[in-house]
Design a protein around this motif. Structure first.
Motif, short mmCIF file in Angstrom:
data_model
loop_
_atom_site.label_atom_id
_atom_site.label_comp_id
_atom_site.label_asym_id
_atom_site.label_seq_id
_atom_site.Cartn_x
_atom_site.Cartn_y
_atom_site.Cartn_z
N LYS A 219 0.87 -1.19 0.00
CA LYS A 219 0.00 0.00 0.00
C LYS A 219 0.90 1.22 0.00
O LYS A 219 1.72 1.40 0.90
N HIS A 220 0.74 2.08 -1.00
CA HIS A 220 1.57 3.29 -1.11
C HIS A 220 0.80 4.47 -0.53
O HIS A 220 -0.28 4.82 -1.00
N GLN A 221 1.36 5.06 0.52
CA GLN A 221 0.68 6.16 1.21
C GLN A 221 1.64 7.36 1.33
O GLN A 221 2.84 7.19 1.23
N PHE A 222 1.06 8.55 1.54
CA PHE A 222 1.93 9.70 1.79
C PHE A 222 1.27 10.65 2.79
O PHE A 222 0.05 10.69 2.92
N VAL A 223 2.12 11.36 3.51
CA VAL A 223 1.68 12.44 4.40
C VAL A 223 2.37 13.71 3.92
O VAL A 223 3.58 13.73 3.74
N ARG A 336 7.07 -8.99 1.42
CA ARG A 336 7.80 -10.08 0.75
C ARG A 336 7.08 -11.40 0.95
O ARG A 336 6.32 -11.56 1.89
N ALA A 337 7.34 -12.31 0.04
CA ALA A 337 6.79 -13.68 0.13
C ALA A 337 5.28 -13.69 0.33
O ALA A 337 4.74 -14.40 1.17
N GLY A 338 4.59 -12.85 -0.44
CA GLY A 338 3.13 -12.86 -0.42
C GLY A 338 2.46 -12.07 0.69
O GLY A 338 1.25 -11.96 0.76
N LYS A 339 3.25 -11.51 1.62
CA LYS A 339 2.65 -10.73 2.71
C LYS A 339 2.34 -9.30 2.24
O LYS A 339 2.82 -8.87 1.21
N GLU A 340 1.54 -8.58 3.04
CA GLU A 340 1.23 -7.19 2.68
C GLU A 340 2.13 -6.24 3.46
O GLU A 340 2.69 -6.61 4.49
N GLY A 341 2.28 -5.03 2.97
CA GLY A 341 3.12 -4.05 3.65
C GLY A 341 2.75 -2.62 3.25
O GLY A 341 1.99 -2.41 2.30
N ILE A 342 3.29 -1.68 3.98
CA ILE A 342 3.02 -0.25 3.72
C ILE A 342 4.31 0.44 3.30
O ILE A 342 5.37 0.22 3.89
N SER A 343 4.21 1.28 2.27
CA SER A 343 5.31 2.15 1.88
C SER A 343 4.82 3.58 2.08
O SER A 343 3.97 4.07 1.32
N LEU A 344 5.33 4.23 3.13
CA LEU A 344 4.83 5.56 3.52
C LEU A 344 5.86 6.63 3.19
O LEU A 344 7.01 6.56 3.64
N SER A 345 5.46 7.62 2.41
CA SER A 345 6.34 8.74 2.07
C SER A 345 5.96 9.97 2.87
O SER A 345 4.78 10.36 2.89
N LEU A 346 6.95 10.57 3.55
CA LEU A 346 6.73 11.84 4.26
C LEU A 346 7.26 12.93 3.33
O LEU A 346 8.48 13.02 3.11
N VAL A 347 6.36 13.72 2.75
CA VAL A 347 6.79 14.65 1.70
C VAL A 347 6.45 16.10 2.04
O VAL A 347 5.36 16.40 2.56
N ASN A 348 7.39 16.99 1.75
CA ASN A 348 7.09 18.42 1.84
C ASN A 348 6.52 18.87 0.48
O ASN A 348 6.44 18.08 -0.46
N HIS A 349 6.13 20.14 0.38
CA HIS A 349 5.47 20.61 -0.84
C HIS A 349 6.36 20.45 -2.08
O HIS A 349 5.89 20.13 -3.16
N LYS A 350 7.67 20.64 -1.88
CA LYS A 350 8.61 20.52 -2.99
C LYS A 350 8.70 19.06 -3.49
O LYS A 350 8.81 18.80 -4.69
N MET A 352 6.38 16.85 -3.44
CA MET A 352 5.13 16.37 -4.05
C MET A 352 5.30 16.15 -5.56
O MET A 352 4.71 15.23 -6.13
N LYS A 353 6.11 16.99 -6.18
CA LYS A 353 6.35 16.86 -7.63
C LYS A 353 6.98 15.50 -7.95
O LYS A 353 6.57 14.82 -8.89
N SER A 354 7.99 15.10 -7.13
CA SER A 354 8.64 13.79 -7.32
C SER A 354 7.64 12.65 -7.10
O SER A 354 7.64 11.65 -7.82
N LEU A 355 6.79 12.82 -6.08
CA LEU A 355 5.80 11.78 -5.77
C LEU A 355 4.86 11.57 -6.96
O LEU A 355 4.56 10.43 -7.34
N ARG A 356 4.40 12.68 -7.54
CA ARG A 356 3.51 12.60 -8.71
C ARG A 356 4.23 11.92 -9.88
O ARG A 356 3.64 11.15 -10.64
#
Length: 374
Positions: A219-223, A336-350, A352-356
């Motif tokens: 799951k890809h999330q960001f704050v 890994r190996a079929g399990k679920e996980g979270i990838s959380l990005s902590l991003v400032n306004h600058k 956000m462009k890379s995230l997009r």
């Protein structure tokens, strides 16, 4: 879905795989084993970390190495000591019920004399980091004239660690080998150059799942937050599930050291790995993390190469990486190996462009999480 037995895998190897909990082949295992089990061919496999590549190439390799011949017949090149040791350990376990095939792992940052002594024993397979292999060849401590299979594992990581010249040197030296199998999560230009120069034009190509091969169980999330808020947002995240373990990524060693100190002062069981650590210190940190004495590992991109630890629930991008393949590799440490996980990005306004940009380039959806204001 075909079983390993239906794919033609030796029943004693199947027994070893089953004891490791590897019962049904993953997509990459199924497709690669069918191609490589008996035929001489080059192969290019693109699949994310954690899809079972070691068994995908390891099983055909073990099938085709003759344990009675006391010569090096298989060579596996990989980016780091950690990954090399892990591959050697897996191959050892796969052959638990077969005639013994001997694998030796050699890597830089460790005394070369001991490795030279170990290579005097009968050895059928060598797992090596490229720099150390070249050193051993120059010292005439290893004979590669009987090698019939060369495998490049995590080729893109070897490239981003600066091993391009060494890979070209090794592959030129072994140009007559009929089986060159290259595996990579991403296909940057440097990898394409190596493929054009050293891999047959008729090589089998196998690509698993999607455009840039990002694991679907993540799951890809960001704050969205300012730099000075990132620490408190990270602490909120860590407190939301106090049992979850994972890796927090920074871009520089200075940032990793600073964050490690800040988290330690908040009583988090944490340590950091970065480029300045001596191998002995790095091993100590990794051992503590593997043994679950640490809950969080703070890492830089290069220092984290080859980390493979079961059951990591999350990856946090405290600072976003510069390249999308780094995002893929970082995220691939979880789920890994079929399990679920979270990838959380902590991003400032600058950032956000890379995230997009990552969203578009990697064809993934990010969901925004709102942090509680302190």
């Amino acid at each position: 879905m075909e079983t390993f037995k239906e794919l033609g895998v030796n029943k004693n190897i199947v027994k070893g795989l089953n004891e490791l909990g590897i019962v049904n082949p993953t997509q990459i295992q199924s497709e690669v084993i069918q191609v490589l089990l008996n035929a001489d061919t080059d192969l290019i496999g693109q699949a994310q970390t954690g899809t079972g590549k070691t068994a995908a190439y390891g099983v055909p390799l073990l099938h085709r190495v003759n344990p009675k011949v006391e010569k090096v017949q298989g060579l596996i090149l990989c980016p780091t000591r950690e990954l090399g040791l892990q591959i050697a350990k897996q191959l050892f376990k796969f052959t638990k019920h077969t005639e013994k095939t001997f694998t030796e792992c050699v890597y830089g940052g460790a005394p070369i004399e001991k490795q030279i002594a170990n290579l005097r024993r009968p050895t059928q397979i060598i797992v090596a980091t490229p720099g150390r292999l070249i050193e051993l060849v120059k010292k005439k401590a290893v004979d590669l004239t009987h090698v019939k299979i060369v495998i490049l594992d995590e080729a893109d990581e070897m490239l981003s660690m600066g091993f391009k010249d060494q890979l070209n040197e090794i592959l030129t030296y072994l140009s007559r080998v009929e089986n060159k199998w290259l595996f990579s999560a991403t296909m940057p230009d440097g990898i394409k150059q190596i493929i054009r120069r050293h891999i047959s034009k008729t090589a089998h190509r196998i690509q698993i799942s999607g455009k840039n091969v990002v694991n679907k169980n993540i799951k890809h999330q960001f704050v969205l937050c300012e730099d000075q808020e990132k620490l408190s947002v990270l602490m909120q995240f860590l407190k939301s599930d106090t049992k979850a373990r994972g890796v927090v990524f920074c871009k520089t060693k200075e940032a990793a050291q600073k964050l490690n100190q800040q988290l330690q002062s908040q009583k988090v069981k944490v340590d950091a790995i970065h480029g300045d650590l001596k191998q002995i210190e790095r091993n100590k940190v990794m051992r503590a993390f593997k043994n679950e004495k640490l809950r969080v590992l703070v890492a830089t991109d290069l220092a984290a190469r080859g980390i493979d630890i079961e059951g990591l629930a999350f990856v946090v991008h405290y600072q976003l990486p510069d390249k999308e393949e780094y995002y893929t590799h970082r995220s691939g440490r979880t789920a890994r190996a079929g399990k679920e996980g979270i990838s959380l990005s902590l991003v400032n306004h600058k950032e956000m462009k890379s995230l997009r940009y990552f969203q578009k380039a990697l064809n993934i959806g990010f969901s925004q999480i709102r942090a509680k204001r302190q």
